[in-house]
Design an enzyme around this catalytic site. Sequence first.
Site, PDB file in Angstrom:
ATOM      1  N   ASP A 186      20.825 -21.709  -7.897  1.00  0.00           N
ATOM      2  CA  ASP A 186      19.814 -20.646  -7.855  1.00  0.00           C
ATOM      3  C   ASP A 186      20.114 -19.512  -8.829  1.00  0.00           C
ATOM      4  O   ASP A 186      19.218 -19.009  -9.509  1.00  0.00           O
ATOM      5  CB  ASP A 186      19.707 -20.062  -6.440  1.00  0.00           C
ATOM      6  CG  ASP A 186      19.111 -21.049  -5.452  1.00  0.00           C
ATOM      7  OD1 ASP A 186      18.418 -21.983  -5.889  1.00  0.00           O
ATOM      8  OD2 ASP A 186      19.334 -20.876  -4.239  1.00  0.00           O
ATOM      9  N   GLU A 220      24.070 -19.348  -4.400  1.00  0.00           N
ATOM     10  CA  GLU A 220      22.852 -19.800  -3.761  1.00  0.00           C
ATOM     11  C   GLU A 220      22.141 -18.584  -3.175  1.00  0.00           C
ATOM     12  O   GLU A 220      22.789 -17.712  -2.564  1.00  0.00           O
ATOM     13  CB  GLU A 220      23.146 -20.817  -2.659  1.00  0.00           C
ATOM     14  CG  GLU A 220      23.371 -22.220  -3.190  1.00  0.00           C
ATOM     15  CD  GLU A 220      22.158 -22.763  -3.937  1.00  0.00           C
ATOM     16  OE1 GLU A 220      21.124 -23.020  -3.303  1.00  0.00           O
ATOM     17  OE2 GLU A 220      22.251 -22.924  -5.171  1.00  0.00           O
ATOM     18  N   LYS A 232      19.261 -17.435  -0.536  1.00  0.00           N
ATOM     19  CA  LYS A 232      18.502 -17.925   0.611  1.00  0.00           C
ATOM     20  C   LYS A 232      17.881 -16.749   1.364  1.00  0.00           C
ATOM     21  O   LYS A 232      18.265 -15.600   1.194  1.00  0.00           O
ATOM     22  CB  LYS A 232      19.418 -18.717   1.552  1.00  0.00           C
ATOM     23  CG  LYS A 232      20.078 -19.930   0.897  1.00  0.00           C
ATOM     24  CD  LYS A 232      19.040 -20.930   0.408  1.00  0.00           C
ATOM     25  CE  LYS A 232      19.665 -22.113  -0.294  1.00  0.00           C
ATOM     26  NZ  LYS A 232      18.656 -23.004  -0.900  1.00  0.00           N
TER      27      LYS A 232
END
Length: 248
Positions: free
Chosen positions: A73, A104, A106
């Site tokens: 990401d 990452e 999220k």
Amino acid sequence: MTQWSLSTLLSELHDEIQQGLERSRKAFGHPGTKGDASEGVWLGLLNKYLPERYKAAKAHVVDSNGMFSDQIDVVVFDRQYSPFIFHYQDQTIIPAESVYACFEAKQAINAHEVEYAMEKVASVRRLHRTSLPIPHAGGVFPAKPLIPIYGGILTFESDWKPGMGEPLERLLESGTDDNQLNIGCVAAHGYFMRDSDSGNYAILAGRKPATAFLFRLIAQLQFSGTVPMIDVQAYARWLMPTEATGLA
């Protein structure tokens, strides 16, 4: 005369990030769209406030052996000394030697997302990285040792209560050299970091964690120094016919 306030400026920086993440969580119904929006908030923060020598992008990472990481990401990479960054069909592909950190991004942190982030980080750290001697006016410096690649997770909320308690710490401490998470932020609760000497984690809850995380990341990048000198010819050999790859 207008009175400036550093504390106000730093508070507003955090609020900008937290509000952007909260808007993406509330405004978009589709999980993929929510994810793209939250990634965009973190990428915007890093590209706006990191020094110009760094850049952040959603990307795959590749090594000179032709191996690729999972899609990451947020990859923080060197843009000052990297000789090439690939762009192919709207995908960004970064040579492994140019990477400083990978995250990452999220909506919320939980056990599944931490373990998933660890897998993604490991897919980058397992890649091969080259390092060449560095020529200078008086001769040649030895090849620079490979810098550690920082790994982490970035979220708005937490599925745990309290948001950054013992379950998070237990998961972080289960990491190995390949998949260890070094630093991360839960914008609504706090941030964490791993001390490289002791291996212990500090989980810091409280005021303005997005700003505190940004400053901590910048400090860690300062200690990393500069990425190694990439062996461009190691990548160029993929241009040669198969029978010629053994040539110097």
